[in-house]
Enzyme design. Sequence first.
Site, short mmCIF file in Angstrom:
data_model
loop_
_atom_site.label_atom_id
_atom_site.label_comp_id
_atom_site.label_asym_id
_atom_site.label_seq_id
_atom_site.Cartn_x
_atom_site.Cartn_y
_atom_site.Cartn_z
N ASP A 11 17.33 13.02 6.15
CA ASP A 11 16.65 13.27 4.88
C ASP A 11 15.19 12.92 5.08
O ASP A 11 14.86 12.08 5.91
CB ASP A 11 17.28 12.46 3.73
CG ASP A 11 16.97 10.99 3.83
OD1 ASP A 11 17.67 10.28 4.56
OD2 ASP A 11 16.01 10.55 3.17
N ASP A 24 15.09 35.97 -13.99
CA ASP A 24 14.33 36.87 -13.14
C ASP A 24 14.81 38.31 -13.34
O ASP A 24 15.94 38.65 -12.99
CB ASP A 24 14.52 36.44 -11.68
CG ASP A 24 13.54 37.10 -10.74
OD1 ASP A 24 13.27 38.29 -10.90
OD2 ASP A 24 13.06 36.41 -9.82
N GLU A 45 13.79 41.68 -12.13
CA GLU A 45 13.01 42.55 -11.26
C GLU A 45 13.94 43.51 -10.54
O GLU A 45 15.13 43.24 -10.38
CB GLU A 45 12.15 41.76 -10.28
CG GLU A 45 12.90 40.86 -9.34
CD GLU A 45 11.97 40.07 -8.44
OE1 GLU A 45 11.25 40.70 -7.64
OE2 GLU A 45 11.96 38.83 -8.54
#
Length: 197
Positions: free
Chosen positions: A23, A94, A96
């Site tokens: 991490d 979204d 599109e």
Amino acid sequence: MNRSVLVFLALEVAYSTATLGIDTISAISTSGFQCLHSNNYAFYIGRVGQSMANVDAYLFPCHSSGCGSAKQQVSDTVNALRNGGAKFGTLWLDVEIYNWGSDLKANQQFILDMVAQCKSMGVTVGIYTNNNNWQNIVGIDWAGVSAYPLWWANYNGAANFNNFKPFGGWSKPAIHQYSGDVKGPCSVGNVDMNWYP
């Protein structure tokens, strides 16, 4: 609207009896990930949203036959975010051109269903699109969701709303995405640049 966009990156991970991972708060290049993989590191956990006051998320809906309904996709997304402890402001839907059908009425209903599910789950909603996408997906004059903020995608390189032409019932956007796939600040690459007043 003080918002940044939260972008999710999904990595496919192979598991064995013992799995090594890392991490970090630092960005890692593709070659860095390839090197880690070749050295038997199989997962990565990155910090997102830390010290950012305004974080949003966006949902790019799926329209294939194997995908869930509009409401199910929103529900799954919101539940995954909440179960993962993610804190976000607006969920941007979204809209599109990509795998939408040619039936404008069906597409309108799909968007209405996503919005309805957001509202039923107490989620603030916005719409990401532009004139061309809106024209082809739902018809340029359809104003069924104009009560929600518009995140206007127009890569004209100008951090302003000067060239906005009203459509879909919106007289002005809330955010302008004015450039795409650029090297961002802080060594973050391939980002889209956004502006709001």
